[in-house]
Design an enzyme around this catalytic site. Structure first.
Site, mmCIF file in Angstrom:
data_model
loop_
_atom_site.group_PDB
_atom_site.id
_atom_site.type_symbol
_atom_site.label_atom_id
_atom_site.label_comp_id
_atom_site.label_asym_id
_atom_site.label_seq_id
_atom_site.Cartn_x
_atom_site.Cartn_y
_atom_site.Cartn_z
ATOM 1 N N HIS A 139 37.488 -69.550 82.090
ATOM 2 C CA HIS A 139 38.157 -70.338 81.175
ATOM 3 C C HIS A 139 37.670 -71.779 81.201
ATOM 4 O O HIS A 139 37.621 -72.277 82.651
ATOM 5 C CB HIS A 139 39.747 -70.145 81.421
ATOM 6 N N HIS A 141 37.097 -75.936 79.677
ATOM 7 C CA HIS A 141 37.493 -77.069 78.574
ATOM 8 C C HIS A 141 35.984 -77.720 78.149
ATOM 9 O O HIS A 141 35.908 -78.867 78.381
ATOM 10 C CB HIS A 141 38.314 -78.189 78.912
ATOM 11 N N GLU A 169 19.137 -69.316 68.521
ATOM 12 C CA GLU A 169 19.415 -68.088 69.229
ATOM 13 C C GLU A 169 20.765 -67.842 69.529
ATOM 14 O O GLU A 169 21.242 -66.650 69.915
ATOM 15 C CB GLU A 169 18.914 -68.274 70.978
ATOM 16 N N HIS A 210 42.330 -76.391 72.897
ATOM 17 C CA HIS A 210 42.555 -76.288 74.556
ATOM 18 C C HIS A 210 41.186 -76.081 75.191
ATOM 19 O O HIS A 210 40.757 -76.820 75.969
ATOM 20 C CB HIS A 210 43.343 -75.224 74.552
#
Ligand code: 2HA
Ligand code: ZN
Length: 271
Positions: A139, A141, A169, A210
């Protein structure tokens, strides 16, 4: 037993977090990584019968019982992982009850795994059903991906199509496209369940306004997926308020996907 700090999986975690920090994607405590390890590789470095402490996970991960993970710590900064792995990372096994983490190494200052553990472990469970080789969930940002969330419709087909148009690509790297969740409260079991549901279909899931989740077979591949989305988002953000003179056509995307033999989301093309 060998020194855990020399383990390839610890070194890969420190190198990846340092790289992501340097790219500006993981400010302060932003971002987290979980990496499923083989028992045999853990045993070369740790006594797996020596549990340092147990930490409740807050949810049941039946299919992960007995599995080992290395995971970034809650409140920890990617900036600091390389110089202090033992405080910023932890290695644990999911206990027989499916809801307890048995800590074997790390979180040395009394800390624990990322607050996003539900989304990570639930995503592992979902991806392993589709791809038994899946081992990593990241995860992050990333800056331009996040910027794009504010100016582009958060529709899976439209968002994926725009990304595919931005770099030749893209359709080859993520032919399965990008799943999208609306803004949701992070750190909860609910966002974990919603992420895992999307992970049944996508290896990349945007958390609206987020960040992004990626899943893959190893750290390089998973990082590469997110990196490719971020590059496309950067091109989009650099060009979106100028007249578009040229673009990659749907027929050209189809040609690419067919030439490289990837199973792409045909319903995400317009014509
Ligand atoms: O752990 O990125 O989503 C820090 C975050 C929360
Ligand atoms: Zn986040």
């Amino acid at each position: 037993m060998k020194n855990i700090l020399t383990a390839p999986f610890v070194r890969e975690m420190t190198a990846t977090t340092a790289n992501m920090y340097r790219l500006g994607w993981d400010e302060r405590n932003g971002g987290n990584i979980s990496y499923l390890l083989e028992e045999a590789e853990v045993k070369r470095y740790l006594n797996v019968n020596k549990v340092i402490r147990t930490i409740p996970t807050g949810f049941r991960a039946e299919s992960l019982i007995g599995k080992y993970f290395i995971v970034t710590g809650t409140g920890k900064y990617f900036k600091n992982v390389e110089k202090d792995p033992a405080n910023n990372l932890g290695i644990f096994r999911i206990a027989n009850d499916g809801e307890t983490a048995e800590l074997l190494w790390g979180y040395a200052d009394g800390g624990k795994f990322t607050s996003e553990l539900p989304a990570h472990l639930m995503s592992h469970m979902a991806r392993l059903k589709v791809d038994p080789q899946n081992r990593v969930v990241i995860h992050s940002h990333p800056t331009y991906t996040l910027a794009m969330n504010y100016v582009h419709e958060l529709d899976e087909k439209k968002f994926t199509h725009t990304l595919w148009e931005m770099c030749t690509e893209c359709i080859v790297v993520f032919p399965d496209g990008v799943g999208i969740l609306p803004w949701m409260l992070c750190g909860t079991n609910s966002i974990g369940e919603a992420t895992a549901k999307k992970m049944e279909e996508f290896r990349l899931v945007i958390w609206g306004m987020h960040g992004i989740y990626g899943a893959g077979k190893n750290l390089d591949e998973t990082f590469g997926l997110i990196e490719t989305v971020e590059k496309a988002a950067q091109i989009y953000m650099l060009t979106c308020n100028r007249p578009r003179v040229n673009t990659i056509q749907d027929s050209e995307m189809r040609e690419l996907a067919e030439y490289f033999g990837v199973d792409y989301r045909k319903d995400f093309l317009n014509n």
